[in-house]
Design an enzyme around this catalytic site. Structure first.
Site, short mmCIF file in Angstrom:
data_model
loop_
_atom_site.label_atom_id
_atom_site.label_comp_id
_atom_site.label_asym_id
_atom_site.label_seq_id
_atom_site.Cartn_x
_atom_site.Cartn_y
_atom_site.Cartn_z
N ASP A 169 0.83 -1.20 0.00
CA ASP A 169 0.00 0.00 0.00
C ASP A 169 0.86 1.26 0.00
OD1 ASP A 169 -2.25 -1.58 0.12
OD2 ASP A 169 -2.47 -1.42 2.29
N TYR A 207 6.97 -8.16 8.85
CA TYR A 207 6.64 -6.74 8.91
C TYR A 207 6.95 -6.17 10.29
CZ TYR A 207 3.71 -7.87 4.83
OH TYR A 207 3.25 -8.30 3.61
N ASP A 233 -6.40 1.84 9.30
CA ASP A 233 -5.10 2.49 9.47
C ASP A 233 -5.31 3.99 9.69
OD1 ASP A 233 -5.15 3.96 6.99
OD2 ASP A 233 -4.53 2.16 5.92
N ARG A 242 -3.10 -4.91 9.10
CA ARG A 242 -4.07 -3.93 9.64
C ARG A 242 -5.24 -4.65 10.31
NH1 ARG A 242 -5.29 -0.06 5.48
NH2 ARG A 242 -3.31 -0.67 4.56
#
Length: 301
Positions: A38, A66, A80, A166
């Site tokens: 993203d 991550y 987010d 997320r």
């Protein structure tokens, strides 16, 4: 130009834009990435160049890692920090409570994909529907969380492909009873590569280009004769018994049904072969030697 380059994707651009900038910087006609990040996200973005783009689906993709920042007490439409705020509340949760709440999310879990994902429903991507204010039911999907730890004020997540960090943070916020949203996301490992191997976009013209056969190193290597190389490069399958009889001992070929192998003639990478019964069939070709591509198909099964 043919190979793979490892980009440390910057924030606030799409993966598509990142690929185009790399392509222009390297004057490469064809390029593609191996997995979307993203605009909010940064980090490991392998980009395939030229003929290497044909091998995108064969790169190892099961395990990714991550580092994700998060904010407790706030929920948003996108899960987010960029989304519209839905709820806000005071938070009195300790570091120890957050760490303890992570336990149920390790291992094999079911996860509901977010509306801002690229999954399709009736031909439309979910994020396109989300932009129209439409929310639809999503079925939970199995994912695997190999590692999940609190590192300072961020989460370290090692997970299977298809995991949405997320959503993981949103679920954590629900478990803590205060809500949460993701604030930052940095991919530190993907496709067998680490962030330390990546090059920032501004330096990409000087970045090393990896050979596609090295990026596929998780598949066993098999050597074939000159005649077999010609046959394979021209679309012919190879008899496994013939391949095994000519392989050097250090690269012994013990065919396993359905398995993929990197096929070489000397130092020339020809492509990937898949065992089908008694034959090594072509899974994907990379004919990077003009003599092989022009040669007539003959002998040497």
């Amino acid at each position: 130009m043919c190979g793979l380059i490892l980009l440390d994707k910057p924030e606030d651009i799409t993966s598509f834009t990142a690929v185009n900038r790399v392509r222009r910087a390297l004057n490469c006609k064809k390029a593609g990435h191996t997995g979307t990040l993203d605009p909010l996200a940064t980090g490991v973005l392998p980009i395939l160049l030229g003929g290497a783009t044909r091998f995108a689906q064969f790169l190892p993709s099961h395990r990714k890692a991550y580092l994700a920042g998060f904010k407790l007490g706030t929920t948003t439409t996108t899960l987010d920090i960029t989304g519209e705020v839905l709820t806000q509340q005071p938070v009195s949760v300790s570091h120890e409570q957050i760490a303890a709440a992570l336990a149920p999310f390790r291992g094999n879990i079911m996860q509901v994909p977010p509306m801002v994902s690229a999954l399709k429903r009736d031909g439309k991507r979910l994020y396109e529907l989300a932009r129209q204010g439409i929310e639809i039911e999503r079925e939970p999907r199995p994912v695997e969380i190999f590692a999940l730890e609190l590192v300072g004020d961020a989460l370290y997540v090692e997970c299977s492909a298809g995991t949405y960090v997320r959503s993981l943070i949103d679920d954590l916020g629900r478990a803590l009873g205060c809500g949460a949203c993701m604030t930052t996301l940095r991919r530190v490992a993907a496709n067998g590569f680490d962030i330390a191997q990546c090059t920032p976009l501004e330096d990409i013209a000087d970045a090393p280009i990896l050979a596609i056969e090295d990026a596929l190193a998780s598949y066993p290597k098999v050597q074939v004769s000159a005649a077999q190389a010609v046959r394979f490069a021209n679309g012919g399958h190879l008899r496994c018994s013939f391949v095994a009889s000519l392989c050097p001992i250090k690269e012994n070929f013990d065919p396993i049904e359905g398995e993929l192998y990197r096929v070489f003639h000397e130092d020339i990478f020809l492509g990937l072969g898949r065992v089908q019964g008694e034959e090594l069939a072509i899974a994907r070709l990379l004919v990077n030697h003009p003599a092989l591509a022009r040669a007539p198909l003959h002998g040497g099964e």
